[in-house]
Design an enzyme around this catalytic site. Structure first.
Site, short mmCIF file in Angstrom:
data_model
loop_
_atom_site.label_atom_id
_atom_site.label_comp_id
_atom_site.label_asym_id
_atom_site.label_seq_id
_atom_site.Cartn_x
_atom_site.Cartn_y
_atom_site.Cartn_z
N THR A 347 0.88 -1.15 0.00
CA THR A 347 0.00 0.00 0.00
C THR A 347 0.92 1.20 0.00
O THR A 347 2.11 1.07 0.24
CB THR A 347 -0.88 -0.05 1.27
OG1 THR A 347 -1.76 -1.18 1.18
CG2 THR A 347 -1.70 1.19 1.48
N ASP A 389 -9.65 -9.29 -0.68
CA ASP A 389 -9.85 -8.78 0.67
C ASP A 389 -11.19 -9.18 1.28
O ASP A 389 -11.45 -8.89 2.45
CB ASP A 389 -9.73 -7.25 0.69
CG ASP A 389 -8.30 -6.79 0.45
OD1 ASP A 389 -7.38 -7.61 0.64
OD2 ASP A 389 -8.11 -5.62 0.08
#
Length: 525
Positions: A347, A389
């Site tokens: 990220t 996710d």
């Protein structure tokens, strides 16, 4: 003072610099890429505000840090508006396509690689939305630096080189070429500059995305792109001593975890124990374990969370009573977790403050390094693997459903002290992100460490499962590790944990810190 601080920022922002610290008087930023820091600093010096710089930085990261910086993924904004003293949060997380079903990955289909793994991307829509509401400079001016960067031979950083080698070996993703010139991405960015976000969601770029996904066996449609909308949400505010921590509500775990952790820890005198103390690490780990249990049970996009109960002093006291101050508590003895957030580690976060006092904390992600590995032909960018996710448990509030936003651990945060900006930060690190933010905040607010020391300090992470505390082998003191083992904690090594980019406001100055674990850079003037 102004010219000196600017000169320092530009000097340290040369490509390849591993982390940096800048003290500025007017405006500052910290990002994961020296290229992006240079772009954002230029916008701030030209009179742009924090949102203008944030838009320019995000597009620059899509070029310079393709493994995580993105236009094919999603993210979140936490924004402090100086004129109104209000804090805003914008959710531009990916969503599941309309055709998504609970069993879409049955039969061994991958939720991580390829077209099925891609959620509807939200980054471009999110940047356009924040710019429309708060931006000052013209959109085209903010995209232009990334277009120029895409036409250059960008120096491949050590982080990018390592991530690319790992993606190629583990997942057969081969995105990085030498020289690293991205002409197709530059052309895509030019279309976005000229036609706005509309082309990405209802124009030529949208058509190319859908054609690529459908040709590779995916389910994303033009309607999915056309109907995508970022969502302005009320932030979660957490009061701790004289501080107010503002962060994200669901589908992010940030608000839930940080609130529960701080509520539990408020019953201990951690300041007396000290920061690099095994008992302190133990208590934070046990609080994190219990917050993760509640995250696994309650977090999802559409679920109405029982905030009053979860955030109550009574619940914190109950969790605290279950903590043995000298011994690890097995998760199974507390509850059986329903699911876990399986978010990947890569990220990118950046934090920006402008000369007017506005502050932006922005975190974006592609999911895994290089997302799904699917490059949109003739567009030069990768699509996310956000569908990974979702939980596999059909009873989880984070189960796959049409149009649902998948849960996430992204945790940009802005901290006010007595009503004024004090700290802004965020990190990469997958499920560990809220705990990274927590430990950095406590190091400053409770233990009085400088921002630089707090960011550089050893990090630990405890989830509900696995049971072990994850630690940084190169940083964690052996005396602390030995005592944690004696308390019954299992330990597992990870290098490094997170990549924090943070700002601290104190005595009419801004300190910007880019994590020394990686190759980012701070800047300011």
């Amino acid at each position: 003072m102004k010219r000196l601080a600017c000169a320092i920022a530009l000097a340290i922002a040369s490509p390849g610099f591993a982390g940096s610290v800048v003290v500025a008087k007017h405006a500052a930023l910290a990002t994961a890429s020296p290229y992006a820091t240079r772009v954002g600093l230029d916008v701030l010096e030209r009179g742009g505000n924090a949102i203008d710089a944030g838009v320019a930085v995000a597009f620059a990261l899509a070029v310079a840090q393709p493994q995580a910086g993105n236009i094919g993924g999603g993210g979140f904004l936490v924004y402090y508006e100086a004129a109104t003293h209000a804090v805003w949060t914008l959710d531009f997380r990916e969503v599941a396509p309309r055709a998504a079903t609970l069993d879409m990955f049955a039969g061994g289909k991958s939720s991580r690689d390829g077209a099925l793994a891609a959620g509807v991307p939200g980054t471009v829509a999110g940047l356009a939305e924040m710019h429309q509401r708060f931006g000052r400079l013209k959109w085209k001016e903010l995209v232009a630096p990334a277009i120029r960067l895409a036409g250059d031979d960008v120096k491949i950083s050590e982080d990018l080189r390592a991530d690319a080698a790992r993606a190629k070996a583990d997942r057969q993703i081969d995105f990085i070429k030498t020289p690293f010139v991205q002409k197709e991405l530059g052309a895509t960015l030019q279309r976005i500059a000229d036609k706005g976000a509309a082309d990405f969601y209802d124009g030529e770029i949208a058509a190319r995305i859908v054609d690529a996904v459908r040709a590779a066996g995916g389910i994303l449609s033009l309607r999915d792109l056309r109907e995508y909308k970022p969502v302005w949400r009320a932030p979660i505010r957490i009061s701790f001593r004289e501080f107010d921590v503002y962060t994200l509500p669901p589908p992010s775990a940030a608000g839930l975890m940080l609130t529960e952790e701080l509520n539990i820890l408020s019953g201990y005198d951690l300041k007396t124990l000290g920061t690099e103390n095994a008992t302190t690490v133990h208590l934070i780990a046990e609080a994190s374990r219990r917050a993760a249990i509640d995250r696994d049970r309650y977090l999802g996009d559409t679920t109405r969370m029982p905030y009053r109960d979860l955030f109550s002093p009574a619940r914190a006291a109950q969790w605290r009573a279950s903590i043995n101050p000298t011994r690890a508590t097995p998760t199974v003895s507390l509850t059986e977790p329903a699911s876990t957030i399986a978010e990947s580690l890569h990220t990118t976060h950046f934090t920006i403050a402008d000369a007017d006092g506005n502050v932006a904390a922005i975190t974006t992600t592609l999911g895994d390094d290089f997302g799904s590995g699917l490059v949109v032909p003739r567009c030069g960018f990768l699509l996310n693997d956000a569908m990974h996710d979702f939980a596999v448990n059909d009873k989880s509030p984070n189960a796959i459903a049409s149009g649902r936003r998948m849960a996430t651990s992204l945790a940009p945060a802005i901290v006010l002290r007595r009503g004024q900006p004090y700290l802004a930060l965020g990190s990469s690190g997958g499920a560990a992100i809220p705990n990274i933010v927590l430990q950095t905040f406590l190091a400053i607010a409770l233990f009085g460490r400088s921002l630089n020391d707090a960011v550089a300090a050893p990090r630990y992470d405890q989830q509900s499962t696995p049971e072990d505390i994850t630690y940084e082998f190169l940083k964690a003191p052996e005396t602390v590790l030995s005592q944690l083992r004696n308390m019954g904690h299992g330990l597992r090594q990870h290098e490094p944990i997170g990549d924090v980019h943070a700002l601290m406001f104190d005595a009419q100055r801004i300190t910007a810190v880019s994590d020394p674990r990686h190759g980012g850079a701070a800047g300011g003037y």
